[in-house]
Each structure stands twice: as structure tokens, then as C-alpha cells.
Design an enzyme around this catalytic site. Structure first.
Site, PDB file in Angstrom:
ATOM      1  N   ASN A  59      38.251   8.818  33.906  1.00  0.00           N
ATOM      2  CA  ASN A  59      39.596   9.089  33.375  1.00  0.00           C
ATOM      3  C   ASN A  59      40.089   7.923  32.526  1.00  0.00           C
ATOM      4  O   ASN A  59      39.828   6.760  32.823  1.00  0.00           O
ATOM      5  CB  ASN A  59      40.589   9.457  34.487  1.00  0.00           C
ATOM      6  CG  ASN A  59      40.725   8.434  35.580  1.00  0.00           C
ATOM      7  OD1 ASN A  59      39.773   7.742  35.921  1.00  0.00           O
ATOM      8  ND2 ASN A  59      41.905   8.327  36.150  1.00  0.00           N
ATOM      9  N   GLU A  95      36.767  14.512  33.996  1.00  0.00           N
ATOM     10  CA  GLU A  95      35.930  15.700  33.755  1.00  0.00           C
ATOM     11  C   GLU A  95      35.898  16.061  32.273  1.00  0.00           C
ATOM     12  O   GLU A  95      34.849  16.341  31.702  1.00  0.00           O
ATOM     13  CB  GLU A  95      36.475  16.911  34.537  1.00  0.00           C
ATOM     14  CG  GLU A  95      36.463  16.745  36.048  1.00  0.00           C
ATOM     15  CD  GLU A  95      37.734  16.139  36.615  1.00  0.00           C
ATOM     16  OE1 GLU A  95      38.318  15.235  35.970  1.00  0.00           O
ATOM     17  OE2 GLU A  95      38.148  16.550  37.706  1.00  0.00           O
TER      18      GLU A  95
HETATM   19  N1  THU Z   1      42.409  12.781  37.265  1.00  0.00           N
HETATM   20  C1  THU Z   1      41.138  13.039  36.848  1.00  0.00           C
HETATM   21  O1  THU Z   1      40.584  12.298  36.017  1.00  0.00           O
HETATM   22  N2  THU Z   1      40.496  14.098  37.372  1.00  0.00           N
HETATM   23  C2  THU Z   1      40.971  14.846  38.412  1.00  0.00           C
HETATM   24  O2  THU Z   1      40.287  15.769  38.856  1.00  0.00           O
HETATM   25  C3  THU Z   1      42.287  14.560  38.980  1.00  0.00           C
HETATM   26  C4  THU Z   1      43.126  13.630  38.180  1.00  0.00           C
HETATM   27  C5  THU Z   1      43.080  11.583  36.740  1.00  0.00           C
HETATM   28  C6  THU Z   1      44.247  11.816  35.828  1.00  0.00           C
HETATM   29  C7  THU Z   1      44.985  10.510  35.985  1.00  0.00           C
HETATM   30  O3  THU Z   1      44.382   9.529  35.159  1.00  0.00           O
HETATM   31  C8  THU Z   1      44.723  10.106  37.420  1.00  0.00           C
HETATM   32  O4  THU Z   1      43.578  10.847  37.829  1.00  0.00           O
HETATM   33  C9  THU Z   1      45.868  10.363  38.374  1.00  0.00           C
HETATM   34  O5  THU Z   1      46.248  11.679  38.369  1.00  0.00           O
END
Ligand code: THU
Length: 158
Positions: A62, A75
Site C-alpha cells: 500500500n 492489492e
Molecule cells: N489497505 C490495503 O492496502 N489493503 C487492504 O486490503 C486493506 C487496506 C491499506 C489502505 C491504507 O493504506 C491502509 O491499508 C489502512 O487502511
């Protein structure tokens, strides 16, 4: 009127070493990728690993931004990277893991709706199921296809 039900079956493991080897390797790649998360705001480090049908594994993490909505989940970072680098190669599986305070979360992170929709797009494009592996330290879930985490996927009622 007919009342209908849908049934979703998936595998659940308490220990990563019980997973088939190819799934365990992909889960480990997602766990590794959490270290490359840029998440100074949430401090929630998510990693994703996409297995391509040519055997290649693409990872993503992320990416947050001070203008919050500009950030992107692990993802989609991984899937968009995979599609941009290998536009004609199917994505066979995606593993997802999350860590906090330097430790893999006990329970797996479950992808948001937008990421599920993007998975659906690439699964439909490839015409082949995309497996989803949600890896936590104390629980691992494996779904065989995107439809199992996104029922009534767009165009599925045809
Ligand atoms: N996030 C993801 O990268 N994937 C997920 O399945 C859930 C949420 C990230 C978004 C944000 O950067 C952080 O997790 C907190 O929500």
C-alpha cells in the site's frame, strides 16, 4: 417468487505450513512485501503478491499520500503493476498480508470492495479463476475465485 441461497466454500488454515507449497510461497511473498509499504499515516503495512501464469510473481504494497484519497491499496498496486508490465498474462492468484508494529497481523486483512472489483476485471479478462489467499499469523483463508469474495460480480447474471 423463489427464495434462493448462495453457498461459498473456502479453505481455512491455522498454520501456514499446512498450505500447499505454491500457496505458502505466494503468502510468504505477500508477507515480505509488507516491508515495502509506504504507510506513514495508518501505519498499517499491507503487502500483496500476484502469481502470473508465466510463473512470475509480482509484489506490491500500500502507498499512502498526505492527500489521503490519493493513496492506493497493496492489492491494486500489485495488480496494476502486473497488468502494466505483462498486459497479456493471466493473474492466477493473489496473496495478501498485513503487518503492524513490525509483526504480521494475527487475522488476515480482507480486501476492500474496490480491490475486489479490480480482481474481478482481471479474472474476467483472463477467462480463468483468480485464487485469493488471505494470510494472517493465526489464520489463512483461501478462496478459489473472485466470485467467492464478490458474489453477484458485474455481468454474472447473464
Ligand atoms: N489497505 C490495503 O492496502 N489493503 C487492504 O486490503 C486493506 C487496506 C491499506 C489502505 C491504507 O493504506 C491502509 O491499508 C489502512 O487502511
Amino acid at each position: 417468487m423463489i427464495r434462493k441461497e448462495i453457498n461459498i466454500s473456502y479453505r481455512e488454515y491455522d498454520f501456514a505450513d499446512e498450505l500447499p507449497e505454491n500457496e505458502r510461497i505466494l503468502a510468504e511473498k505477500a508477507i515480505e512485501a509488507t516491508n515495502r509499504s509506504y504507510s506513514p499515516y495508518s501505519k498499517f503495512h499491507v503487502g500483496a503478491a500476484v502469481k502470473l501464469s508465466n510463473g512470475e510473481i509480482i509484489t506490491g504494497a500500500n502507498q499512502e499520500n498526505i492527500a489521503y484519497p490519493s493513496g492506493l491499496c497493496a492489492e491494486r498496486t500489485a495488480m496494476y503493476y502486473a497488468s502494466a508490465a505483462y498486459p497479456d498474462i493471466a493473474m492466477e492468484a493473489i496473496a495478501i498480508a498485513a503487518s503492524q508494529n513490525g509483526r504480521l497481523c494475527e487475522l488476515p486483512a480482507s480486501p476492500c470492495g474496490a480491490c475486489r472489483q479490480v480482481m474481478a476485471e482481471y479474472q474476467t479478462k483472463a477467462g480463468k479463476n483468480m485464487k485469493i489467499i488471505l494470510a494472517g499469523a493465526k489464520k489463512i483463508l483461501v478462496f478459489e475465485r473472485v466470485d467467492d469474495i464478490l458474489p453477484f460480480i458485474f455481468d454474472s447474471l447473464k
